[in-house]
Design an enzyme around this catalytic site. Structure first.
Site, PDB file in Angstrom:
ATOM      1  N   SER A 227       0.087  30.024  38.088  1.00 17.30           N
ATOM      2  CA  SER A 227      -0.230  31.142  37.204  1.00 17.30           C
ATOM      3  C   SER A 227      -1.302  32.022  37.837  1.00 17.30           C
ATOM      4  O   SER A 227      -2.284  31.517  38.376  1.00 17.30           O
ATOM      5  CB  SER A 227      -0.733  30.584  35.868  1.00 17.30           C
ATOM      6  OG  SER A 227      -1.319  31.591  35.115  1.00 17.30           O
ATOM      7  N   CYS A 228      -1.085  33.333  37.776  1.00 21.06           N
ATOM      8  CA  CYS A 228      -2.167  34.272  38.123  1.00 21.06           C
ATOM      9  C   CYS A 228      -2.254  35.241  36.952  1.00 21.06           C
ATOM     10  O   CYS A 228      -1.885  34.884  35.841  1.00 21.06           O
ATOM     11  CB  CYS A 228      -1.877  34.956  39.451  1.00 21.06           C
ATOM     12  SG  CYS A 228      -0.443  36.039  39.409  1.00 21.06           S
ATOM     13  N   GLN A 229      -2.731  36.456  37.158  1.00 20.71           N
ATOM     14  CA  GLN A 229      -2.881  37.332  35.989  1.00 20.71           C
ATOM     15  C   GLN A 229      -1.550  37.972  35.587  1.00 20.71           C
ATOM     16  O   GLN A 229      -1.199  37.967  34.423  1.00 20.71           O
ATOM     17  CB  GLN A 229      -3.945  38.407  36.266  1.00 20.71           C
ATOM     18  CG  GLN A 229      -4.262  39.298  35.075  1.00 20.71           C
ATOM     19  CD  GLN A 229      -4.680  38.539  33.823  1.00 20.71           C
ATOM     20  OE1 GLN A 229      -5.189  37.413  33.884  1.00 20.71           O
ATOM     21  NE2 GLN A 229      -4.418  39.108  32.657  1.00 20.71           N
TER      22      GLN A 229
ATOM     23  N   PHE B   6      -0.581  34.999  33.474  1.00 12.69           N
ATOM     24  CA  PHE B   6      -1.348  34.668  32.280  1.00 12.69           C
ATOM     25  C   PHE B   6      -1.124  35.713  31.187  1.00 12.69           C
ATOM     26  O   PHE B   6      -1.079  35.392  30.004  1.00 12.69           O
ATOM     27  CB  PHE B   6      -2.839  34.601  32.659  1.00 12.69           C
ATOM     28  CG  PHE B   6      -3.739  34.261  31.518  1.00 12.69           C
ATOM     29  CD1 PHE B   6      -3.861  32.947  31.078  1.00 12.69           C
ATOM     30  CD2 PHE B   6      -4.472  35.248  30.865  1.00 12.69           C
ATOM     31  CE1 PHE B   6      -4.688  32.629  30.013  1.00 12.69           C
ATOM     32  CE2 PHE B   6      -5.298  34.942  29.799  1.00 12.69           C
ATOM     33  CZ  PHE B   6      -5.408  33.633  29.379  1.00 12.69           C
TER      34      PHE B   6
END
Ligand code: FAD
Length: 562
Positions: A525-527, A553
């Site tokens: 997961s990243c932004q 995210f």
């Protein structure tokens, strides 16, 4: 000479009349409209109520006189068509001003009677203060009530296009607004996680949004006041609503916007065939079950572009295009309506929400295998002022066929959904989206446009380069799966984190591979999904089993919030 009669003088009817005249100077064209106005801008009504369109006259696009002058069409307003005699090829028409009834013969007939707002038989539905919005007189009544009764609180029932537009219009007039929506989301054409962005924006404006809450009964506070002293003077003229959860809500004015139903009374009485959804059944040439009667617009059933099913799509674009096609065919041409994708857009404060094709909800109902991808790129280059994220969801088949798309953002949403609507209609796949050459300069887009990005993400997934996972999989993860967040530390502190996620920033990942479990599948997961993709590529080449949380995210948060 052909005598063409048209029932309904707004979107479909007026388009057909104008087109028919452009094709034939000889035809006699008569258009009957039961209301006072023809060819008015129904789509503009909420914007006049809210004040964005200050002039009421701006909504009146044509008059019977201007239609006569330009198109030599005999427009008869206040004329209600009450019967079709198919065998005799005539109409019975009542002049609503004089009460006089006349028979009018036709060679061909076009029905464009539209749709009527749904008014369920709630107790109290006919109380003064309960409004629907379909035409100019409805709008005038609402405006008069706002001026005359000076309500401080208004309630809108229904979170569809018209409900949301009315909610915003009334909020813009400084009124306290409650929006009731029976389902768990507003704006049914988009999926719940997308609608959650809208819910947040609606609440941010201070609007009392109540999801999963319908209307059960309406009582006039004036009538109540006669029975009980418990109604304060300032409440007089208002309504007491009973909601589906049993609560009571006192309001000054109620707008019912819970959908429309096709106006089929005339057609059904005449024995024209109706379709499975209750609209008039027509063929691709807009011909009804009677060869001399055509029908278009909100009253007819259309064919869904993807599934081929019969659908009701009460939108202005289809009505206008169908009117044109019906006119062609009435005058001997052979044009066909090429099915409908339901492409639509709505303004919600500073946001736009738009969609085309099928939603995930619909794909699940149909049981069709599908994949999805989320991206949130800027509407234009981030270094040029004024860029805003475009949150886009793309739905596609395992072979790459485009099923549908939805987008929300402050800028550039219309352009992206329009491009995807064209791509879908042209039969392009998600692989083709990678190659689309779209306009670019920093104020307008990016060298890799939102559309290209969506194509890259979807194609990477289908090619197996970076497999995607979604919020539901993260939420229901198995012990053999581990979430890894690759954002930078301050981002987690500021924006939040997925419970139980490991954290290694992307730029430190190569040096900290030994900290990662090799026996687990890593859900990265990243932004917004981009750094997650880079991490996935890095980790998979080091032998890790990985999936990228699509849309990062941000999408996870959209999915888990209300
Ligand atoms: P209409 O335009 O409704 O015209 C039907 C006419 O037929 C009516 O005037 C009616 O009085 C008349 N009529 C019916 N029966 C008879 C009879 N027996 N005799 C004589 N006359 C009769 N669509 C979009 O795509 N985008 C939007 O932003 C949008 N916003 C909207 C906002 C509002 C408030 C409303 C009400 C609609 C909006 N729509 C929008 C929908 C769009 O206006 C309709 O899809 C379109 O007008 C349908 O065209 P139509 O010709 O089928 O029906």
């Amino acid at each position: 000479m052909k005598r063409i009669l048209i029932v309904g003088g707004v979107a479909g009817g007026a388009s057909a009349a104008a087109r028919a005249r452009r094709l034939s100077e000889e035809a006699e064209i008569v258009m009957f409209e039961r209301g006072e106005f023809v060819s008015f801008a129904n789509c503009g009504l909420p914007y006049h109520i809210g004040g964005d369109i200050p002039s009421r006259d701006a909504l009146l696009l044509q008059t019977p006189q201007s239609f006569k002058r330009r198109f030599n069409v005999d427009v008869r307003v206040f004329h209600d068509v009450i019967e079709i005699d198919k065998a005799g090829k005539s109409l019975l028409v009542r002049n609503l001003l004089t009460g006089e009834e006349r028979r009018e013969a036709y060679d061909v007939l076009l029905l464009s009677p539209g749709a009527a707002p749904i008014r369920p038989p709630f107790p109290g539905i006919d109380s003064p203060g309960v409004h629907t919005l379909r035409n100019i007189p409805d709008m005038d009544r609402i405006l008069a009530a706002l001026v005359h009764d000076q309500p401080r609180h208004v309630t809108v029932v229904g979170g569809g296009f018209i409900g949301l537009e009315m909610m915003e219009a009334l909020h813009q007039r400084q009124l306290a607004v409650t929006l009731l929506e029976l389902s768990d989301q507003v704006m049914a054409p988009v999926d719940k996680e997308m609608a959650n962005m809208l819910h947040a924006r609606i609440r941010e404006e201070g609007i009392d949004l109540r999801l999963r809450t319908g209307l059960s009964a309406i009582e006039s506070l004036d009538v109540l006041a006669e029975k009980t002293a418990a109604v304060a003077t300032e409440q007089r003229g208002g309504l007491r609503l009973t909601l589906s959860d049993g609560t009571r809500l006192d309001t000054g004015l109620l707008i019912l916007a819970i959908g429309v139903k096709p106006e089929t009374l005339l057609a059904a009485k005449a024995g024209l065939e109706l379709g499975p959804r209750g609209g008039i059944k027509v063929d691709a040439g807009m011909r009804s079950s009677d060869p001399f009667i055509y029908a278009v617009g909100d009253a007819v059933e259309e064919t869904d572009f993807v599934t081929g099913e019969s659908v009701l799509i009460p939108l202005a674009g289809p009505a206008n295009r169908q009117g044109r096609i019906a006119a062609d065919n009435m005058l001997g041409r052979a044009e066909t309506y090429k099915k409908t994708q339901g492409t639509a857009i709505c303004k919600l404060f500073d946001l736009a929400v738009a969609s085309t094709g099928l939603s995930e909800k619909r794909l699940l109902q149909l049981g069709l295998p599908f994949e999805k991808a989320y991206v949130h790129p800027g509407s234009h280059a981030g270094y040029y002022p004024g860029a805003h994220p475009v949150s886009l969801k793309l739905l596609f088949a395992p072979d790459g066929k485009i099923y549908g798309a939805q987008a929300i953002g402050k800028d550039g949403v219309d352009k992206r959904i329009d491009v995807l609507a064209v791509a879908q209609r042209a039969g392009l796949t998600v692989f083709d989206l990678q190659d689309l050459e779209l306009t670019y300069a920093p104020p307008f887009g990016s060298a890799k446009d939102v559309i290209n990005m969506a194509g890259f993400v979807a194609s990477n997934h289908l090619k197996g380069d970076t497999l995607l996972c979604h919020a539901a999989e993260v939420e229901a993860r198995h012990p053999h799966q581990q979430v890894l967040d690759v954002r930078n530390g301050p981002e987690l502190d500021k924006l939040g984190r997925i419970p139980g996620a490991l954290h290694i920033p992307l730029d430190e990942l190569r040096g900290r591979l030994h900290e990662l479990p090799r026996d687990k599948e890593l859900l990265i997961s990243c932004q917004v999904g981009l750094r997650g993709h880079v991490a996935c590529r890095l980790l998979s080449q080091h032998g890790f089993k990985v999936k990228n949380l699509s849309g990062g995210f941000k999408t996870w948060q959209m999915a888990v919030m209300e």
